[in-house]
Enzyme design. Structure first.
Site, PDB file in Angstrom:
ATOM      1  N   HIS A   1      -5.421  18.033  61.710  1.00 34.72           N
ATOM      2  CA  HIS A   1      -4.920  16.645  61.833  1.00 34.72           C
ATOM      3  C   HIS A   1      -5.043  15.909  60.685  1.00 34.72           C
ATOM      4  O   HIS A   1      -6.081  15.581  59.851  1.00 34.72           O
ATOM      5  CB  HIS A   1      -5.518  16.128  63.065  1.00 34.72           C
ATOM      6  CG  HIS A   1      -4.874  14.593  63.057  1.00 34.72           C
ATOM      7  ND1 HIS A   1      -5.493  13.426  63.440  1.00 34.72           N
ATOM      8  CD2 HIS A   1      -3.381  14.093  63.243  1.00 34.72           C
ATOM      9  CE1 HIS A   1      -4.485  12.305  63.379  1.00 34.72           C
ATOM     10  NE2 HIS A   1      -3.359  12.820  63.566  1.00 34.72           N
TER      11      HIS A   1
ATOM     12  N   ASP B   1       9.388  21.759  44.530  1.00 36.39           N
ATOM     13  CA  ASP B   1      10.247  22.638  43.757  1.00 36.39           C
ATOM     14  C   ASP B   1       9.465  23.260  42.511  1.00 36.39           C
ATOM     15  O   ASP B   1       8.190  22.880  42.258  1.00 36.39           O
ATOM     16  CB  ASP B   1      11.425  21.858  43.269  1.00 36.39           C
ATOM     17  CG  ASP B   1      11.066  20.785  42.196  1.00 36.39           C
ATOM     18  OD1 ASP B   1       9.683  20.940  41.454  1.00 36.39           O
ATOM     19  OD2 ASP B   1      11.769  19.635  42.257  1.00 36.39           O
TER      20      ASP B   1
ATOM     21  N   HIS C   1       8.427   8.700  41.945  1.00 37.99           N
ATOM     22  CA  HIS C   1       7.890  10.330  41.754  1.00 37.99           C
ATOM     23  C   HIS C   1       6.741  10.222  41.229  1.00 37.99           C
ATOM     24  O   HIS C   1       5.592  11.278  41.269  1.00 37.99           O
ATOM     25  CB  HIS C   1       8.927  10.866  40.653  1.00 37.99           C
ATOM     26  CG  HIS C   1       8.640  12.319  40.443  1.00 37.99           C
ATOM     27  ND1 HIS C   1       8.775  13.105  41.324  1.00 37.99           N
ATOM     28  CD2 HIS C   1       8.428  12.866  39.420  1.00 37.99           C
ATOM     29  CE1 HIS C   1       8.361  14.484  41.031  1.00 37.99           C
ATOM     30  NE2 HIS C   1       8.095  14.189  39.524  1.00 37.99           N
TER      31      HIS C   1
ATOM     32  N   TYR D   1      13.457  16.922  42.108  1.00 39.83           N
ATOM     33  CA  TYR D   1      13.015  16.214  43.289  1.00 39.83           C
ATOM     34  C   TYR D   1      13.079  16.704  44.612  1.00 39.83           C
ATOM     35  O   TYR D   1      13.161  16.082  45.547  1.00 39.83           O
ATOM     36  CB  TYR D   1      13.750  14.810  43.259  1.00 39.83           C
ATOM     37  CG  TYR D   1      13.525  14.063  41.934  1.00 39.83           C
ATOM     38  CD1 TYR D   1      12.091  13.444  41.672  1.00 39.83           C
ATOM     39  CD2 TYR D   1      14.592  14.031  40.862  1.00 39.83           C
ATOM     40  CE1 TYR D   1      12.303  12.937  40.437  1.00 39.83           C
ATOM     41  CE2 TYR D   1      14.546  13.310  39.818  1.00 39.83           C
ATOM     42  CZ  TYR D   1      13.077  12.798  39.549  1.00 39.83           C
ATOM     43  OH  TYR D   1      12.897  11.943  38.296  1.00 39.83           O
TER      44      TYR D   1
END
Length: 129
Positions: free
Chosen positions: A20, A28, A96, A118
């Site tokens: 948890h 990517d 980002h 992204y």
């Protein structure tokens, strides 16, 4: 040999160790991989396996209570944006750069062969009920 679920032994073992609140970065091939977390690199060649295939495979195996992605995905990669918003209606969007910072705290990084920008998401594990 397993007949279903995750077949990659490294990924299956890493998923079994998640608890948890642990973070899982699905990324990517171009995302900088932070030092520290366990890394399972599934990239075979550009686009293989895809971000969608890996994400959906993981979602079959883990409970997710939250997800964070870069807001840049909306403009730079509408297909990944639609996928993420479909899977996570309450998707948190950050820059980002902030996603890369948050990724340093992940327990596991799963690198896909995705070559589109992204295609990254940080998942927060939940509890199976």
């Amino acid at each position: 040999m397993k007949r279903a679920g995750i077949l990659d032994r490294h990924l299956a073992g890493a998923v079994a160790e998640l608890g948890h609140g642990h973070g899982v970065l699905v990324c990517d091939a171009g995302m900088p991989v932070p030092r520290g977390p366990r890394v399972v690199d599934l990239a075979f060649r550009a686009g293989v396996p895809s971000f969608a295939e890996v994400l959906d495979g993981l979602l079959d195996e883990i409970v997710v209570e939250g997800a964070t992605a870069a807001y840049e995905v909306r403009e730079a990669n509408p297909e990944a944006s639609a996928l993420l918003e479909d899977r996570f209606p309450e998707l948190e969007l950050v820059s980002h750069e902030r996603l890369k910072e948050l990724s340093a705290g992940a327990r596991l990084v799963v690198r896909t062969g995705e070559a589109r920008p992204y295609s990254n998401v940080l998942l927060r594990c939940g509890v199976f009920c």
